[in-house]
Motif scaffolding. Sequence first.
Motif, PDB file in Angstrom:
ATOM      1  N   ASN A 151      46.427  40.364   3.443  1.00  0.00           N
ATOM      2  CA  ASN A 151      45.895  42.088   3.582  1.00  0.00           C
ATOM      3  C   ASN A 151      45.299  42.752   4.302  1.00  0.00           C
ATOM      4  OD1 ASN A 151      47.222  42.548   1.121  1.00  0.00           O
ATOM      5  ND2 ASN A 151      45.769  42.284  -0.373  1.00  0.00           N
ATOM      6  N   HIS A 177      51.674  41.373   2.718  1.00  0.00           N
ATOM      7  CA  HIS A 177      53.064  41.849   1.701  1.00  0.00           C
ATOM      8  C   HIS A 177      54.296  41.862   2.902  1.00  0.00           C
ATOM      9  CE1 HIS A 177      55.063  45.247  -0.014  1.00  0.00           C
ATOM     10  NE2 HIS A 177      55.770  44.175  -0.052  1.00  0.00           N
ATOM     11  N   MET A 204      55.051  39.239  -1.858  1.00  0.00           N
ATOM     12  CA  MET A 204      56.484  39.855  -2.200  1.00  0.00           C
ATOM     13  C   MET A 204      57.839  40.141  -1.323  1.00  0.00           C
ATOM     14  SD  MET A 204      53.685  43.223  -3.702  1.00  0.00           S
ATOM     15  CE  MET A 204      55.438  43.973  -3.484  1.00  0.00           C
ATOM     16  N   GLU A 207      59.931  41.496  -3.469  1.00  0.00           N
ATOM     17  CA  GLU A 207      59.357  43.112  -3.651  1.00  0.00           C
ATOM     18  C   GLU A 207      59.409  43.256  -5.518  1.00  0.00           C
ATOM     19  OE1 GLU A 207      58.389  45.059  -2.555  1.00  0.00           O
ATOM     20  OE2 GLU A 207      58.533  44.824  -0.326  1.00  0.00           O
ATOM     21  N   ARG A 313      54.594  49.794  -0.374  1.00  0.00           N
ATOM     22  CA  ARG A 313      53.665  49.553  -0.085  1.00  0.00           C
ATOM     23  C   ARG A 313      52.970  48.979  -1.591  1.00  0.00           C
ATOM     24  NH1 ARG A 313      51.408  46.457   4.032  1.00  0.00           N
ATOM     25  NH2 ARG A 313      52.553  47.906   6.605  1.00  0.00           N
ATOM     26  N   GLU A 317      47.215  47.900  -1.150  1.00  0.00           N
ATOM     27  CA  GLU A 317      47.457  47.619   0.379  1.00  0.00           C
ATOM     28  C   GLU A 317      46.397  48.465   1.441  1.00  0.00           C
ATOM     29  OE1 GLU A 317      50.497  45.747   2.247  1.00  0.00           O
ATOM     30  OE2 GLU A 317      51.272  47.058   0.031  1.00  0.00           O
TER      31      GLU A 317
END
Length: 317
Positions: A151, A177, A204, A207, A313, A317
């Motif tokens: 991150n 991500h 992700m 997602e 997002r 994050e």
Amino acid sequence: MEAAMYQTLNQKRIPSCMIGTWAWGNGVNGSKMIFGKSYSEQQLAETFRTAYEAGFTLWDTAEVYGMGNAEKIVGRCMEKHNGVTLSTKHMPGIKYKEGAITKAVNGSLERLGIEAIDLYWLHKPFALRDNLREMTRLAKAGKIKSIGVSNCRLDQIKEAKRILEESGLNLAAVQNHYSLLCMEDDKEIIPFCKENDILYFGYMILEQGALSGHYDLQHPFPAFSLRGISFGKKKFRKVSPLIEWEKKLAEKYEVDVSQIPIAWALAKQVVPIVGLTKPQHAQALEKGVRVELQPQEIQELESLAQKSGVTCRGIWE
């Protein structure tokens, strides 16, 4: 699956995909709270075995997944399978607390039942210098084999690299991500990682299932889950042309729809982190990693994703 392997960690060849276990732990920050579903340990153990036998020996977990429960389950699964490469993470406080990472590493080692962690992540880039210096001491003590950061912005990645090099260590990996609905890292971070021999792991990719083809307007996420709150029907409506294109590609390559975003990430030389909770997911992934999308197919995926206007997002994050 051998043909899909192309990168190394700790001088050891790794599979093309890392298997994620965010959905494995119950309780706070666990599967029910985040995904709206729970899974039996028997099912997860069978999933682990199926994935392992398919060659997926690279696994990712974290102390905050189910607040330690995911690590315990992974640890019990590992008892019957040799040769697993494991990564786990520490979620630091905003301010540095001396000894916190040492305590966290020892806790993870105990829950996982191992003597050293192959890849240990700083889950958030808080107090970067102090936390990484403590991690280097643990690495030199033999409790951590490689260090990664998660991150992070590009400037934080560069800072982490400098801090570790001061102690004679390298930044092994970045975990951010990354998906068709979150492609910001394409601009600078992924090129920087490639230029500096830093592994880039994308989490992700699907997602949390929104791009898997298994959910849509008629089949939304469980209402009282984090993913149900963050990805509602309005977003599913906007991404429906993208999902339809994924379905066409899946039919062409004779794979599950969920494998198309994974194939896209592999084409970008990203190591996708793929969450598995059922044995059939592992079987689908074994077939999916063989897919080689054509440049025009990749371009259309990205074009439809951008046209949707949907960006994702996480609240962390």
